[in-house]
Scaffold this motif. Structure first.
Motif, PDB file in Angstrom:
ATOM      1  N   GLU A  67       6.431 -45.746 139.296  1.00 59.07           N
ATOM      2  CA  GLU A  67       6.960 -44.378 139.139  1.00 59.07           C
ATOM      3  C   GLU A  67       6.105 -43.375 139.905  1.00 59.07           C
ATOM      4  OE1 GLU A  67       7.039 -43.876 134.940  1.00 59.07           O
ATOM      5  OE2 GLU A  67       8.924 -44.992 134.658  1.00 59.07           O
ATOM      6  N   ALA A  68       4.786 -43.559 139.878  1.00 59.84           N
ATOM      7  CA  ALA A  68       3.899 -42.654 140.614  1.00 59.84           C
ATOM      8  C   ALA A  68       4.153 -42.754 142.121  1.00 59.84           C
ATOM      9  CB  ALA A  68       2.444 -42.994 140.296  1.00 59.84           C
ATOM     10  N   CYS A  69       4.397 -43.973 142.595  1.00 65.39           N
ATOM     11  CA  CYS A  69       4.674 -44.150 144.031  1.00 65.39           C
ATOM     12  C   CYS A  69       6.023 -43.560 144.410  1.00 65.39           C
ATOM     13  CB  CYS A  69       4.640 -45.634 144.379  1.00 65.39           C
ATOM     14  SG  CYS A  69       2.987 -46.355 144.343  1.00 65.39           S
ATOM     15  N   GLN A  70       7.022 -43.640 143.496  1.00 68.41           N
ATOM     16  CA  GLN A  70       8.352 -43.098 143.795  1.00 68.41           C
ATOM     17  C   GLN A  70       8.295 -41.591 143.978  1.00 68.41           C
ATOM     18  OE1 GLN A  70      10.478 -45.044 140.430  1.00 68.41           O
ATOM     19  NE2 GLN A  70      11.967 -45.708 141.980  1.00 68.41           N
ATOM     20  N   THR A  71       7.458 -40.937 143.154  1.00 68.26           N
ATOM     21  CA  THR A  71       7.372 -39.476 143.271  1.00 68.26           C
ATOM     22  C   THR A  71       6.766 -39.048 144.603  1.00 68.26           C
ATOM     23  OG1 THR A  71       5.197 -39.447 142.199  1.00 68.26           O
ATOM     24  CG2 THR A  71       7.140 -39.248 140.765  1.00 68.26           C
ATOM     25  N   LYS A  72       5.972 -39.932 145.193  1.00 70.37           N
ATOM     26  CA  LYS A  72       5.330 -39.612 146.474  1.00 70.37           C
ATOM     27  C   LYS A  72       6.031 -40.279 147.666  1.00 70.37           C
ATOM     28  CE  LYS A  72       0.777 -39.362 144.237  1.00 70.37           C
ATOM     29  NZ  LYS A  72      -0.586 -39.938 144.182  1.00 70.37           N
ATOM     30  N   ASN A  73       7.153 -40.971 147.389  1.00 73.37           N
ATOM     31  CA  ASN A  73       7.888 -41.713 148.442  1.00 73.37           C
ATOM     32  C   ASN A  73       6.997 -42.746 149.146  1.00 73.37           C
ATOM     33  OD1 ASN A  73      10.242 -40.222 147.960  1.00 73.37           O
ATOM     34  ND2 ASN A  73       9.620 -38.619 149.424  1.00 73.37           N
TER      35      ASN A  73
END
Length: 742
Positions: A67-73
């Motif tokens: 989820e943290a990576c998704q927010t940063k693409n």
């Protein structure tokens, strides 16, 4: 990976190994802020947590990280996390949606991405690990990707056939090949697109531009891609495969060799023929590198080469006093170790110290006799000079011997000329001519031509020098017949030594090969010149002797036979009269016909009138019995008239064919044909032309030779048994016949 990420990874791995999961959890917040971009890290973590029955915690931590990576693409990181975690949790299907999103975004420029996703089953498979690896393999094996095979070299993917489980490649050295996906994984290694071998397939012109613009940086790039070390021969081999042609390579290497040699980050071995280049991690000056090598080696030859290299560079990079002292210590020690009978070795080290002193302001002294004193006190100065292994030292010693005793120089020069090397002999001739002793220089050259066995290598050099007109100051003449006889005598002597398997048989093989090359080079010019002026009976006798000589190889005999037949058209007839062959036409190419017409006109209109004038002038001197010029001119007259008559006959009977007149249904004049040697399976190709067109080195034969005659009128598909000059037989099959004149 940043230093912070690396430190964090080490900390977590430490606590994972100890099973301190609370410590790992406390550090996970840092991972969420700065994800570790290595699949191996997550694979190790997942394996330990699953074994510790911490799968639930692993899923929770992974979900937070995704989820943290998704927010940063950070799509690339999501793929790496999934690769590592799914290895231990293949049924972690909660990763399917974020993984599909990441794959589509990260590989959005790939035309076949939807096909790859569907074929892998990643969208609906019950587990994700195997489908993900299939997808990544499709990506890795997509068109244009480059791989390397242990034996076939570099290859590029040309077609990916997913349903057929095949990856098709084109290898630069082996052509088209294909592998299953399992075969690719087992036998091939992926090349980064920036790798030299990959770039050579993808964009060789870019490599050419890069090599020309920044040669030193290009070599470093090449070395980095070849384990930081490569020999010049390997570098040349690789660059000739698309980056340079032969001429381009020679120019590039010639212009940049010294740049490579003196770059502090490129190590360069002292081998002149095939130096090894190494990419260094620390800079080292040219003198530091060579001095280190100089102190390591123990042979005079290597020490001489290394010191010579350093002294050549002295003006650009002065030799330090400390380095000079170390070098002198080695040379002085070697000098002291020379035994009482090692006169040549001692003189060579004395000359090496002289070379070192020549560039130094402070000269080193030598204990005992100096170089000149050692030379002048020698009881056998000729043997001493010729025993020196360095050509320049031979010349230095000879020059000093001449200056010390000029009255005895002429006698010493002659002895040195016959006993020494080619370079020493060349220097002696030049010095004699420069000092006005041209008569003696001519005398030495003539003596060498009549004493070939004394120094075959020098004889070979002398023959080539005179035939090529390189020394107009030496008006030495020797008939082609005498030259041919001398060469054949040397070849025969070498053959006997080789047959007896003497210790230095390899040396004799080399000499024999070089003299055979002398006779066959320039389309066998020397053979043709030697035989064109012989009486026909002498020609036939010599021809029979040489063709039956078992010591000569078949290739040489074939070239010899072609050369003789090019000037002796009636070799196979019972008499040499024109009338016996006047009805026999012979075919030649238009180019060779015009060349012989030109030769005929030269003899008729220029050579014969000039010879007649020379006879008249010689006769005017009187007393013909002692008149060498007159008798020489009369002999020349016989040769010219004999050649003129032969050319007249040959030109009258010669016929040329136009390309459209060549019959390619059978082997004949003007055809090029391919054959298979049925005894060894090898393919061969020959061209049949006229007696003036033969060039055996290029497999162009006269259709009148015994070898060529045996193929005449044969059709594609025919088989025949061919008899060689030695009497051996070979079975051939005719495969293909083409027009050689088009």
């Amino acid at each position: 990976m940043s230093e912070t990420s690396s430190r964090l990874e080490n900390q977590i791995n430490h606590f994972v190994a100890l099973g301190k999961w609370d410590k790992v959890e406390s550090l996970w917040q840092q991972v969420l802020e700065d994800p570790i971009p290595q699949a191996k890290f997550y694979a190790t973590l997942a394996a330990h947590m699953v074994r510790a029955e911490k799968a639930t915690e692993l899923k929770a931590w992974t979900t937070l990280l995704i989820e943290a990576c998704q927010t940063k693409n950070n799509y690339k990181e999501i793929i790496q996390i999934a690769r590592g975690v799914l290895h231990s949790l293949p049924d972690f299907t909660e990763l399917r949606a974020p993984l599909l999103e990441a794959l589509k975004h990260h590989h959005s420029n790939l035309a076949r991405i939807e096909e790859f996703l569907e074929a892998s089953g990643i969208a609906n498979a019950p587990t994700l690990f195997i489908p993900l690896n299939k997808f990544l393999q499709y990506i890795s094996c997509s068109e244009g990707q480059c791989f390397i095979h242990d034996h076939w070299g570099a290859g590029q993917v040309t077609k990916l056939d997913i349903p057929g489980d095949r990856v098709h490649f084109h290898f630069q050295e082996q052509g088209d090949k294909s592998f299953s996906f399992a075969g690719v994984k087992e036998y091939l290694k992926k090349l980064p697109k920036t790798h030299f071998l990959a770039q050579r397939m993808i964009n060789p012109k870019m490599l050419t531009k890069r090599a020309e613009a920044e040669p030193v940086e290009f070599l470093k790039y090449y070395l980095h891609n070849h384990h930081n070390s490569v020999a010049r021969a390997k570098l040349k081999e690789d660059l000739l495969k698309g980056v340079f042609d032969e001429k381009g390579w020679n120019s590039w290497w010639g212009k940049n060799r010294d740049k490579f040699r003196f770059d502090p980050y490129i190590g360069f071995s002292t081998s002149a023929a095939n130096p090894v280049m190494e990419l260094r991690t620390e800079a080292k000056s040219f003198h530091e590198e060579l001095l280190q090598e100089f102190l390591r080696v123990d042979s005079f030859a290597k020490r001489h080469n290394l010191l010579t290299e350093m002294l050549k560079r002295h003006e650009q990079e002065a030799l330090s006093d400390a380095a000079a002292k170390k070098i002198h210590f080695v040379l002085d020690k070697a000098l002291g170790e020379c035994g009482g009978e090692q006169f040549a070795e001692r003189l060579e080290y004395l000359y090496l110290i002289e070379d070192l002193n020549a560039v130094l302001s402070h000269k080193f002294n030598v204990d005992g006799l100096s170089a000149d004193e050692s030379l002048l006190k020698s009881l056998e100065p000729i043997a001493l000079i010729t025993a020196l292994s360095v050509h320049d030292y031979q010349i230095r010693a000879a020059d000093r011997l001449r200056n010390a005793n000029p009255d005895a120089w002429n006698d010493l020069a002659e002895k040195l000329f016959f006993a020494g090397t080619q370079r020493l002999a060349q220097w002696i001739l030049k010095e004699l001519i420069a000092q006005g002793h041209t008569d003696q220089a001519i005398h030495l050259a003539e003596q060498m031509l009549h004493r070939p066995d004394e120094n075959p290598e020098l004889f070979l050099w002398m023959v080539r020098t005179l035939r090529e007109g390189k020394w107009p100051e030496l008006p030495v003449e020797i008939s082609p017949q005498l030259m041919f006889d001398a060469v054949m005598e040397i070849i025969q002597t070498c053959s006997v030594q080789i047959a007896h398997e003497v210790i230095d048989a390899a040396k004799y093989r080399g000499v024999k090969s070089r003299f055979e090359n002398l006779l066959t080079e320039n389309r066998q010019a020397l053979i043709a010149e030697a035989f064109q002026d012989m009486e026909i009976e002498d020609v036939r006798r010599r021809h029979t002797e040489i063709m039956g000589n078992p010591a000569l190889n078949e290739a040489f005999k074939l070239a010899f036979d072609n050369a003789v037949r090019s000037v002796c058209y009636n070799l196979d007839h019972d008499d040499g009269s024109a009338s016996s062959t006047e009805s026999n036409e012979h075919f030649v190419t238009k180019a060779s016909f015009e060349a012989r017409q030109k030769e005929y006109q030269q003899i008729k209109n220029t050579d014969i009138p000039a010879n007649s004038k020379a006879i008249g002038e010689a006769a005017a001197m009187g007393d013909l019995s002692e008149n060498a010029e007159y008798h020489s001119a009369k002999e020349r007259q016989k040769v010219l008239f004999r050649r003129k008559e032969a050319l007249e006959d040959l030109l009258q009977r010669a016929r040329t064919l136009e390309p459209n007149q060549v019959d390619t249904s059978v082997v004949g004049f003007g055809t090029k044909f391919k054959i298979r040697n049925q005894d060894n399976g090898k393919m061969e190709e020959y061209t049949l032309l006229g007696l003036w067109d033969a060039d055996p080195e290029k497999n162009i034969l006269s259709y009148l030779t015994p070898f060529g005659k045996q193929f005449m009128k044969k059709q594609a598909g025919d088989t025949l048994v061919v008899t060689q000059p030695s009497g051996n037989t070979i079975r051939y099959e005719v495969l293909e016949i083409n027009n050689a004149l088009k």
